[in-house]
Motif scaffolding. Structure first.
Motif, PDB file in Angstrom:
ATOM      1  N   PRO A   1      -5.965 -19.008  15.217  1.00 38.93           N
ATOM      2  CA  PRO A   1      -6.133 -17.955  13.999  1.00 38.93           C
ATOM      3  C   PRO A   1      -4.899 -16.533  14.977  1.00 38.93           C
ATOM      4  O   PRO A   1      -4.830 -16.461  15.896  1.00 38.93           O
ATOM      5  N   ARG A   2      -4.785 -15.600  13.994  1.00 44.37           N
ATOM      6  CA  ARG A   2      -3.962 -14.629  14.200  1.00 44.37           C
ATOM      7  C   ARG A   2      -5.025 -13.481  15.494  1.00 44.37           C
ATOM      8  O   ARG A   2      -4.051 -12.756  15.711  1.00 44.37           O
ATOM      9  N   GLY A   3      -5.774 -13.462  14.981  1.00 44.79           N
ATOM     10  CA  GLY A   3      -6.961 -12.833  16.354  1.00 44.79           C
ATOM     11  C   GLY A   3      -7.039 -11.281  14.891  1.00 44.79           C
ATOM     12  O   GLY A   3      -5.657 -10.442  13.948  1.00 44.79           O
ATOM     13  N   GLY A   4      -7.075 -10.138  15.284  1.00 40.54           N
ATOM     14  CA  GLY A   4      -7.181  -9.072  14.930  1.00 40.54           C
ATOM     15  C   GLY A   4      -6.479  -7.997  15.139  1.00 40.54           C
ATOM     16  O   GLY A   4      -6.368  -6.538  14.949  1.00 40.54           O
ATOM     17  N   ASN A   5      -5.904  -8.513  16.142  1.00 38.33           N
ATOM     18  CA  ASN A   5      -4.573  -7.557  16.894  1.00 38.33           C
ATOM     19  C   ASN A   5      -3.401  -7.258  16.214  1.00 38.33           C
ATOM     20  O   ASN A   5      -2.701  -8.686  15.250  1.00 38.33           O
ATOM     21  N   LEU A   6      -3.878  -6.079  15.334  1.00 40.03           N
ATOM     22  CA  LEU A   6      -1.769  -5.831  14.889  1.00 40.03           C
ATOM     23  C   LEU A   6      -0.806  -5.507  15.225  1.00 40.03           C
ATOM     24  O   LEU A   6      -0.728  -4.154  16.588  1.00 40.03           O
ATOM     25  N   GLY A   7       0.605  -5.753  15.469  1.00 34.94           N
ATOM     26  CA  GLY A   7       1.489  -5.167  16.129  1.00 34.94           C
ATOM     27  C   GLY A   7       2.084  -4.312  15.402  1.00 34.94           C
ATOM     28  O   GLY A   7       2.025  -3.545  14.526  1.00 34.94           O
ATOM     29  N   PHE A   8       3.876  -4.286  15.772  1.00 34.87           N
ATOM     30  CA  PHE A   8       4.287  -2.973  14.971  1.00 34.87           C
ATOM     31  C   PHE A   8       5.200  -3.365  13.530  1.00 34.87           C
ATOM     32  O   PHE A   8       5.647  -3.232  12.974  1.00 34.87           O
ATOM     33  N   GLU A   9       4.042  -4.519  13.393  1.00 32.52           N
ATOM     34  CA  GLU A   9       3.743  -4.517  12.021  1.00 32.52           C
ATOM     35  C   GLU A   9       4.202  -3.460  10.567  1.00 32.52           C
ATOM     36  O   GLU A   9       3.760  -3.464   9.725  1.00 32.52           O
ATOM     37  N   LEU A  10       3.057  -2.885  11.459  1.00 33.34           N
ATOM     38  CA  LEU A  10       2.499  -1.937  10.670  1.00 33.34           C
ATOM     39  C   LEU A  10       3.362  -0.624  10.125  1.00 33.34           C
ATOM     40  O   LEU A  10       3.238  -0.433   9.273  1.00 33.34           O
ATOM     41  N   MET A  11       4.435  -1.098  10.568  1.00 33.08           N
ATOM     42  CA  MET A  11       5.597   0.061  10.906  1.00 33.08           C
ATOM     43  C   MET A  11       6.164  -0.419   9.484  1.00 33.08           C
ATOM     44  O   MET A  11       7.032   0.051   9.138  1.00 33.08           O
ATOM     45  N   GLU A  12       6.066  -1.493   9.581  1.00 30.49           N
ATOM     46  CA  GLU A  12       7.259  -1.915   8.297  1.00 30.49           C
ATOM     47  C   GLU A  12       7.059  -1.872   7.012  1.00 30.49           C
ATOM     48  O   GLU A  12       8.139  -1.581   5.987  1.00 30.49           O
ATOM     49  N   ASN A  13       5.513  -1.109   6.693  1.00 36.98           N
ATOM     50  CA  ASN A  13       5.373  -1.437   5.580  1.00 36.98           C
ATOM     51  C   ASN A  13       4.705   0.333   5.094  1.00 36.98           C
ATOM     52  O   ASN A  13       3.091   0.032   4.325  1.00 36.98           O
ATOM     53  N   GLN A  14       5.002   1.196   5.866  1.00 37.86           N
ATOM     54  CA  GLN A  14       4.428   2.352   5.470  1.00 37.86           C
ATOM     55  C   GLN A  14       5.154   3.571   4.445  1.00 37.86           C
ATOM     56  O   GLN A  14       5.963   3.246   4.227  1.00 37.86           O
ATOM     57  N   ALA A  15       4.317   4.256   3.676  1.00 36.97           N
ATOM     58  CA  ALA A  15       4.245   4.523   2.749  1.00 36.97           C
ATOM     59  C   ALA A  15       5.310   5.882   2.920  1.00 36.97           C
ATOM     60  O   ALA A  15       5.032   6.131   3.651  1.00 36.97           O
ATOM     61  N   PHE A  16       5.830   6.278   1.427  1.00 40.78           N
ATOM     62  CA  PHE A  16       7.413   7.462   1.302  1.00 40.78           C
ATOM     63  C   PHE A  16       6.100   8.367   2.247  1.00 40.78           C
ATOM     64  O   PHE A  16       5.536   8.798   1.046  1.00 40.78           O
ATOM     65  N   GLY A  17       6.918   9.294   2.798  1.00 32.95           N
ATOM     66  CA  GLY A  17       6.071  10.524   3.222  1.00 32.95           C
ATOM     67  C   GLY A  17       5.634  10.471   3.880  1.00 32.95           C
ATOM     68  O   GLY A  17       4.397  11.376   3.175  1.00 32.95           O
ATOM     69  N   ILE A  18       4.923   9.317   3.981  1.00 36.17           N
ATOM     70  CA  ILE A  18       3.562   9.946   5.066  1.00 36.17           C
ATOM     71  C   ILE A  18       3.664  10.712   6.539  1.00 36.17           C
ATOM     72  O   ILE A  18       4.840  11.250   6.622  1.00 36.17           O
ATOM     73  N   SER A  19       3.146  11.526   7.095  1.00 36.34           N
ATOM     74  CA  SER A  19       2.344  12.700   7.270  1.00 36.34           C
ATOM     75  C   SER A  19       2.856  12.129   8.500  1.00 36.34           C
ATOM     76  O   SER A  19       3.414  11.125   9.568  1.00 36.34           O
ATOM     77  N   GLN A  20       3.446  12.636  10.354  1.00 36.94           N
ATOM     78  CA  GLN A  20       3.883  12.491  11.814  1.00 36.94           C
ATOM     79  C   GLN A  20       2.426  11.950  11.925  1.00 36.94           C
ATOM     80  O   GLN A  20       2.828  11.758  12.672  1.00 36.94           O
ATOM     81  N   PHE A  21       1.773  12.452  11.981  1.00 39.21           N
ATOM     82  CA  PHE A  21      -0.237  12.415  12.823  1.00 39.21           C
ATOM     83  C   PHE A  21      -0.139  11.153  12.056  1.00 39.21           C
ATOM     84  O   PHE A  21       0.287  10.513  13.120  1.00 39.21           O
TER      85      PHE A  21
END
Length: 584
Positions: free
Chosen positions: A127-147
């Motif tokens: 199982p991959r587990g529920g921990n997500l790493g820095f792959e969250l930064m790969e598919n960020q939407a354009f114009g996302i807020s700094q927060f």
């Protein structure tokens, strides 16, 4: 005319006379489908036999499948929905049966495939587990807020730390919570970073103090402005694994481990020196060590007393001599008097006499002062001592020695105590092995006493209570239950049906041309007469099977007639009426 032919004739007459009645009761449309089905089954007994055989075979097959069903064990538990779906899809593609247990929190598979499936699924990254790493930064939407970007970065950092900690052997799952540092232009408003780590350990596994310290330093090194003191590690039972220095806990786990290791080391030394003499099972030793973990530094300066004058070393000497009296040199106004030569100086004796009031010459000294100052070297010692950490202050050893086993004159084994000389010799060996120091205050005690015998029959588990025996008995019990059920089905259902519907036909004796009642009532009488009067040349035993066959045939025909009268009394009445008309 045989009885079989008479029965067939009655059925034909019944069939021929039935349409003549013209009554509505014999109309097939008036009967229900269930009654027609039952009537067809009664008319064809082979169908009933086949249905009973098929039902018995189905029951036996179901019981055999239940007995041979595999034992299911837990493959994974507490899976999230994503990992559970991926694992189930993989099991379906491999054709592996699975079940859900413990309220759907555990995934069960056959016990003989658990380890193989775990390795195969691990190869696929499950199982991959529920921990997500820095792959969250790969598919960020354009114009996302700094927060939102900062939150994703924090989530990715927490997931990467959790993955790194999960790679340790004793750790099963990890959750990491980070409180990032908040910078400010004012120093008093700055908030340092903090981290909390929750560990779920594998069954029977624990983390050592060194491993906990490694996790603390890894987390503190991965997060900016995070000190090791601000990292908290808790296990699944709520125990705090990371002890902070601010709590004032001077006793460190590594110190306890060091004390235990020192004690084990001395214990092994004692047992290794005595085992060749007494045997490994006849010696027990325990060592208690007092160790000083305090950090101390000592500086001392000592001054020794002056040594003998002949051996002392002179650093410096100062001699001063002054005297007052008549000046031997010319003084005053130059002239005859000032040029007069000086007189003779008095001797020390004379000087002493002069001091005592004796008459001295007029030219004797009036005052003499002499000063002699001698400086000797002084012994000085300056000592700086830094005490070693973990120094052994005191050792206490307790050694128990078993009685010696000897063979007496009768050839029986008995235990004999050691002599005082032998005990003293063993005590000296123990002292030498442990590095005994009387100045340090070490103590050694050697006791010679018989050991308590252990009853092997009690310590060993009975064969019928061992897990392997219970598992084999459970498997055999299943198959035995299937065998018993099969035997009962055959004896209670299949055998009576087969015996009833597969009995070979018996040729009946010729019936006299008489009425139906005479044939029914007289057949039993003829049977009884024939059975009572055996023919010549035949003994009584040869007629018993024949009598039984005739009696059984008579009962069988009588039962058929009763069933026919109960099912269709109108048809029986019509047959009897036709016979009565024929006799008239």
């Amino acid at each position: 005319m045989s009885e079989t032919g008479a029965t067939a004739g009655r059925q034909n007459n019944t069939t021929q006379n039935a349409p003549r009645s013209g009554t509505a009761e014999n109309d097939p449309k008036s009967t229900s489908p269930v009654e027609r089905t039952l009537k067809q089954l009664r008319s064809n007994p082979l169908v009933v036999l086949l249905i009973a055989a098929a039902a018995s075979v189905a029951i036996i097959a179901a019981l055999f499948m239940w007995a041979s069903s595999p034992d299911y064990r837990v493959l994974y538990s507490n899976l999230n929905e994503a990992d559970g779906g991926r694992i189930i899809a993989e099991l379906d593609s491999r054709g592996v049966p699975y079940q859900f247990g413990a309220g759907g929190q555990a995934l069960l598979v056959p016990s003989d495939q658990v380890h193989t499936l775990r390795l195969q699924l691990a190869e696929q990254g499950l199982p991959r587990g529920g921990n997500l790493g820095f792959e969250l930064m790969e598919n960020q939407a354009f114009g996302i807020s700094q927060f939102a970007e900062q939150v994703n970065f924090q989530r990715g950092l927490e997931g990467e730390l959790a993955r790194s900690i999960e790679s340790l052997g004793p750790v099963e799952r990890v959750r990491v919570h980070l409180s990032m540092a908040k910078p400010s232009v004012f120093i008093r408003d700055r908030e340092p970073a903090k981290a909390s780590v929750i560990l779920t350990m594998l069954p029977g596994r624990v983390l050592g103090d060194g491993q906990v310290s490694a996790i603390v330093h890894m987390v503190s090194s991965s997060v900016p402005e995070l000190s090791p003191e601000d990292v908290t590690i808790v296990d699944q039972n709520g125990r705090l694994l990371s002890a902070k220095a601010s709590q004032g806990n001077d006793l460190d786990g590594s110190q306890l481990a060091y004390i235990a290791e020192v004690e084990r080391s001395y214990q092994r030394r004692i047992e290794n020196i005595l085992s060749p003499i007494l045997g490994s099972d006849n010696v027990r030793a325990q060592v208690a060590a007092q160790i000083d973990f305090s950090r101390r530094e000592q500086t001392s300066e000592r001054y020794a007393p002056n040594q003998a004058p002949n051996e002392s070393a002179v650093r410096s000497r100062q001699l001063s001599l002054s005297y007052d009296g008549e000046d031997p040199l010319a003084t005053g106004i130059p002239g005859a008097l000032s040029n007069t030569p000086p007189g003779a100086a008095p001797s020390p004796i004379n000087q002493a006499d002069a001091d005592n009031g004796a008459d001295l010459p007029d030219n004797a000294l009036q005052n003499l002062r002499q000063e002699d100052v001698v400086n000797y070297e002084v012994d000085r010692s300056i000592e700086h001592i830094q005490h070693r950490l973990g120094q052994v202050e005191r050792l206490s050893a307790a050694v128990v020695v078993n009685f010696r086993r000897v063979i007496n004159e009768e050839g029986e084994a008995e235990q004999v105590a050691l002599s005082p000389e032998e005990v003293a010799q063993l005590e000296r060996l123990v002292q030498q092995a442990m590095g005994f120091s009387q100045v340090r205050g070490d103590e050694v005690e050697v006791v010679n006493t018989p050991f308590a015998s252990v009853d092997e029959s009690i310590s060993e588990i009975a064969w019928w209570r061992q897990p392997e025996t219970l598992s084999m008995a459970s498997s055999l019990g299943r198959y035995l239950l299937v065998a018993i059920a099969t035997l009962l089905l055959y004896l209670l259902i299949l055998r009576p049906l087969i015996k009833r519907y597969t009995q070979p036909p018996v040729v009946a004796a010729a019936m006299p041309s008489s009425t139906f009642s005479a044939s029914v009532g007289g057949e039993g009488e003829e049977d009884e007469q024939e059975s009572a009067q055996p023919t010549e040349g035949e003994d009584t035993y040869s007629n018993k099977p024949k009598r039984r066959r005739k009696t059984s045939l008579y009962e069988h025909n009588l039962n058929d007639l009763r069933e026919m009268a109960q099912e269709d009394p109108r048809m029986v009445a019509m047959i009897i009426r036709s016979w009565m008309n024929t006799n008239e």
